[in-house]
Design an enzyme around this catalytic site. Sequence first.
Site, PDB file in Angstrom:
ATOM      1  N   LEU A  39      33.119  39.395  42.444  1.00  0.00           N
ATOM      2  CA  LEU A  39      32.599  40.450  41.885  1.00  0.00           C
ATOM      3  C   LEU A  39      32.357  38.234  41.046  1.00  0.00           C
ATOM      4  O   LEU A  39      32.868  38.018  40.293  1.00  0.00           O
ATOM      5  CB  LEU A  39      33.075  41.543  40.751  1.00  0.00           C
ATOM      6  N   ASP A  40      30.969  38.200  40.816  1.00  0.00           N
ATOM      7  CA  ASP A  40      30.596  37.199  39.888  1.00  0.00           C
ATOM      8  C   ASP A  40      30.985  38.201  38.388  1.00  0.00           C
ATOM      9  O   ASP A  40      30.707  39.188  38.179  1.00  0.00           O
ATOM     10  CB  ASP A  40      29.162  36.955  40.874  1.00  0.00           C
ATOM     11  N   PRO A  41      30.797  37.357  37.423  1.00  0.00           N
ATOM     12  CA  PRO A  41      30.946  37.018  36.007  1.00  0.00           C
ATOM     13  C   PRO A  41      29.978  37.994  35.547  1.00  0.00           C
ATOM     14  O   PRO A  41      30.190  39.119  34.769  1.00  0.00           O
ATOM     15  CB  PRO A  41      30.898  36.136  35.878  1.00  0.00           C
ATOM     16  N   ALA A  43      28.648  40.528  36.949  1.00  0.00           N
ATOM     17  CA  ALA A  43      28.831  42.178  37.625  1.00  0.00           C
ATOM     18  C   ALA A  43      30.207  42.935  37.021  1.00  0.00           C
ATOM     19  O   ALA A  43      31.132  41.903  35.876  1.00  0.00           O
ATOM     20  CB  ALA A  43      29.560  42.261  39.324  1.00  0.00           C
TER      21      ALA A  43
END
EC number: 5.4.99.25
Length: 296
Positions: A39-41, A43
Site C-alpha cells: 500500500l502506498d504511504p 493509502a
Amino acid sequence: MTFGVINVFKPGGSTSRDIVNQVQRACPGKLKAGHAGTLDPLATGVLVVAVGPATKLIQYVQHLRKTYVGRFRLGLRSDTEDITGEVVAVPDDPLISESELQTALHSFVGMIQQTPPQFSAVKVDGQRAYKAARRGETLDIKARPVEVYSIRLLEFNYPDFEIEIVCGKGTYVRTLGRDIAKSLKSDTVMTTLTRTAIGDFRIEDAHRLSDVPQCSFESMVDDPLSMVGSLPTVRLDSVELERLRHGKRLSSAKWQLPDSITETAATNHDGQLLAVLGRKSESEFGSKINFVPQLY
C-alpha cells in the site's frame, strides 16, 4: 515458534515496510515477516503480514481479490496520479454528470489493459519505475492485463467522486481512476484510498499496531490456514504425516479430489496447516511447501 498471519490496519503516512518493521519489533525474538501486497504511504487499510514460516504463503494471499474505496477529484492532473505529486488544473475541463460517470464505470469492469504509472514499483530493464521518475526520466512501461470484478459509485458531488473497486492482483486504483476520467475527456487525481479487504481479511477485523502494548503479540496472530483459504483442504493421518516428514509423495485415492484440483492444503487432525501439496500424477500429490520439519 510464531507461525501465522496478522491482519494489520495501515495508517496513512507510513509505508508497508514500516508496518512490517513494527511487527518485527513487537514480537519476541527475531522473527521473519513480510507483507502480501504493498500500500502506498497515502493509502490506509488492510495490510496482511505473514510471520515466521507463513511468509512462504504470501503468494496465495497476493492472488486473492482485493476491495478498495478510492476518492477522486476531476479536473486535476498529477505526475503521480494522486495528491502526493505535482498537481495542476486541467484547462477547459468538461463538466461531467453522474450518469456519464456511471456509464463510463461499466466499461472498466472485466479483463482490461492497464499501463502502470511512472511512479510505481514496476521494473523496466531491471530498474524500478519510481526511481527513474524521481530522476526526471520517463520509462516505456507496457500495458498489461488486470481484472476488475466490479466498480460501484458510492458518492458523486462534482468534481469529487468515490468508488468501490473489487479487483485482482496488480491493479493500480489511481491509474484506474485516471483511465476512467480520460474516457470522459477529463483527468483526475486520487485524493484518498482505503483497502477494505483482501479475500476474507477485512478492515473491521484489522489490528492497529498501537494496540500491541495493551495485548500480547501472539493474540494478534491468526491461523496460517486462512492464507490458503482459496484451496481445498485434506486432513492427513499419522502415516501420511510421517511420509510427508520425509518428503515422500502421498496417495490421493481417499481424498476424492476432482481431477481439476492441482493444489490442496494439508492439515493434521487438529486442523493445523502442515503443507501445501501439488498434484504429481493422477493419484499422487507431493509437497510444494512443507512445514512438517519445522512443526514436529
